[in-house]
Enzyme design. Sequence first.
Site, PDB file in Angstrom:
ATOM      1  N   ARG A  57       0.816  -1.212   0.000  1.00 29.76           N
ATOM      2  CA  ARG A  57       0.000   0.000   0.000  1.00 29.76           C
ATOM      3  C   ARG A  57       0.856   1.271   0.000  1.00 29.76           C
ATOM      4  O   ARG A  57       0.554   2.228  -0.712  1.00 29.76           O
ATOM      5  CB  ARG A  57      -0.916   0.004   1.226  1.00 29.76           C
ATOM      6  CG  ARG A  57      -1.853  -1.197   1.328  1.00 29.76           C
ATOM      7  CD  ARG A  57      -3.115  -1.011   0.495  1.00 29.76           C
ATOM      8  NE  ARG A  57      -4.012  -2.135   0.661  1.00 29.76           N
ATOM      9  CZ  ARG A  57      -4.867  -2.266   1.666  1.00 29.76           C
ATOM     10  NH1 ARG A  57      -4.938  -1.327   2.606  1.00 29.76           N
ATOM     11  NH2 ARG A  57      -5.660  -3.321   1.738  1.00 29.76           N
ATOM     12  N   ASP A 158     -16.340   9.207   7.297  1.00 31.90           N
ATOM     13  CA  ASP A 158     -15.247   8.253   7.162  1.00 31.90           C
ATOM     14  C   ASP A 158     -13.931   9.017   7.295  1.00 31.90           C
ATOM     15  O   ASP A 158     -13.882  10.228   7.056  1.00 31.90           O
ATOM     16  CB  ASP A 158     -15.300   7.527   5.809  1.00 31.90           C
ATOM     17  CG  ASP A 158     -14.581   6.184   5.847  1.00 31.90           C
ATOM     18  OD1 ASP A 158     -15.247   5.161   6.053  1.00 31.90           O
ATOM     19  OD2 ASP A 158     -13.339   6.174   5.695  1.00 31.90           O
TER      20      ASP A 158
END
Length: 291
Positions: A57, A158
């Site tokens: 990532r 979020d």
Amino acid sequence: MNSHVSHEAAGQGGWSASMAERDLVLTEKDFTRIRELIYQRAGIVLAEHKREMVYSRLAKRLRHHGLTHFSDYLARLERQPEAREWEAFTNALTTNLTAFFREAHHFPLLSKHVAERRDTVRVWSAAASTGEEPYSIAMTLREALGSRAEQCKVVATDIDSDALNRARDGIYAMDQVAKLDEGRIKRFFQKGSGRRAGFARVRPEVASMVEFKSLNLLAPGWPIEGPFDAIFCRNVMIYFDKTTQAKILQRFAPLLKPDGLLFAGHSENFSYISDAFRLRGQTVYTLSPRA
């Protein structure tokens, strides 16, 4: 994740490269520091076996900056505590696993809960990810309340800004939508044509019910106000330690109406974490009498 996390941090990210094939240097010290930083920033507990995922990532961020050592990337971050790169760092280490009407048994329970309400219904999706959950909530409210749903509000938050941007667009590949029954697809989506073929957009009357906001569940202040008829915080608490879970649950309590519902993920159990809530059943909680 809930993603808050969601927004959720999970999975190996499909990375299977051997150490010899790696072009970037990730030391044990770097990995330990990454685990510390994401815990401090987002409360996410990264297990030892997530090292491959972390490499996969964050490698994109290093390459973006022309770096070859994770230590240099981390040093750059820590020199600039207010830098935008922190947002990219956090986004990279959260995973947005979601779907329309995921854990489907929750939505009839929500529908029944609000069916007789005459005042404005408000629901908080605390880990909105790419939008499937809050839009599913909005669709449920429209099915349960008809024209009265026009006044309802779904607050969707979020920590992942990239996920929220996709959620605001409300555009999804047809294979994400196709699992719904045909009636819901016709009522709640507009199928794309031409260059939009293969995609569907959430209809404006559904999208207008949802307000998206960036929110870190660990932040000292939340940019939202209760009370809510229901809070959805599903499949995000599993990435926090019990101390963090307990703190978040205590903060949820005053934001719920006295008869409000808290929806948890299928693998989450709050009964032994906080006395603010009691289990009603089917991973749904209500406020304890003393909360």
